[in-house]
Design an enzyme around this catalytic site. Sequence first.
Site, PDB file in Angstrom:
ATOM      1  N   VAL A 139     141.617  34.245  55.320  1.00 24.76           N
ATOM      2  CA  VAL A 139     143.046  34.386  55.026  1.00 24.76           C
ATOM      3  C   VAL A 139     143.140  35.571  54.072  1.00 24.76           C
ATOM      4  O   VAL A 139     143.047  35.424  52.862  1.00 24.76           O
ATOM      5  CB  VAL A 139     143.639  33.107  54.385  1.00 24.76           C
ATOM      6  N   HIS A 142     146.273  36.274  51.148  1.00 24.01           N
ATOM      7  CA  HIS A 142     146.414  35.546  49.887  1.00 24.01           C
ATOM      8  C   HIS A 142     145.040  35.482  49.217  1.00 24.01           C
ATOM      9  O   HIS A 142     144.119  34.842  49.719  1.00 24.01           O
ATOM     10  CB  HIS A 142     146.948  34.135  50.127  1.00 24.01           C
ATOM     11  N   LEU A 143     144.929  36.142  48.091  1.00 19.31           N
ATOM     12  CA  LEU A 143     143.681  36.197  47.341  1.00 19.31           C
ATOM     13  C   LEU A 143     143.162  34.794  47.031  1.00 19.31           C
ATOM     14  O   LEU A 143     143.933  33.910  46.662  1.00 19.31           O
ATOM     15  CB  LEU A 143     143.908  36.961  46.029  1.00 19.31           C
ATOM     16  N   HIS A 144     141.873  34.611  47.192  1.00 17.27           N
ATOM     17  CA  HIS A 144     141.223  33.361  46.813  1.00 17.27           C
ATOM     18  C   HIS A 144     139.744  33.643  46.559  1.00 17.27           C
ATOM     19  O   HIS A 144     139.140  34.472  47.201  1.00 17.27           O
ATOM     20  CB  HIS A 144     141.397  32.281  47.888  1.00 17.27           C
ATOM     21  N   GLN A 145     139.212  32.952  45.566  1.00 14.38           N
ATOM     22  CA  GLN A 145     137.799  33.095  45.226  1.00 14.38           C
ATOM     23  C   GLN A 145     137.072  31.798  45.557  1.00 14.38           C
ATOM     24  O   GLN A 145     137.529  30.721  45.205  1.00 14.38           O
ATOM     25  CB  GLN A 145     137.632  33.409  43.744  1.00 14.38           C
TER      26      GLN A 145
END
Length: 186
Positions: A139, A142-145
Amino acid sequence: MAHEDDPSLEDASSFAGVADGFERLWTPHRMAYVQADRATREGADGCPFCAAPGKDDAEGLVVHRGRTCYAVLNLFPYNPGHLLICPYRHVALYLDLTAEETAEFTALTRDALRALGAASAPGGFNIGMNQGDVAGAGVSAHLHQHVVPRWGGDMNFLPVVAQTKALPALLEDTRRQLVAAWPDGT
């Protein structure tokens, strides 16, 4: 005529139902994710990381809510406890975060390590983010770690041969353990 009788068929493994020396573990439930329209998943209206905070914690798999960011279990985890740290705001790149979001993003990553350590005592962690489709982001809008707990021997033949991960814990059980272990005061 069976394929063994036709010498023009050199690669019999390309035929459905033909034994190729590997046992198969089929996971058809993942097709909904694999075939989902990327634009639908990534538009702000269809973004799973915009939707999760709007649900109750158990339904959205939310482990912790901060002021600008939150921690959520990965719906398709590599290991039990695979967490994602996400800003509430729909931004694609780490450079798009405000100073306040960056500070909380980092603090929640640290808290995730502490909670995972207390809940399940992993031997190590993989921490990282993929930015952009070409970098492997599932995805990318949308930034995600990712914060993935690791244990000695957690990689077995299933991911290597069958591209399938056997998980010994249900997501809702893992979420409850992490909520109970989340550091206070964050």
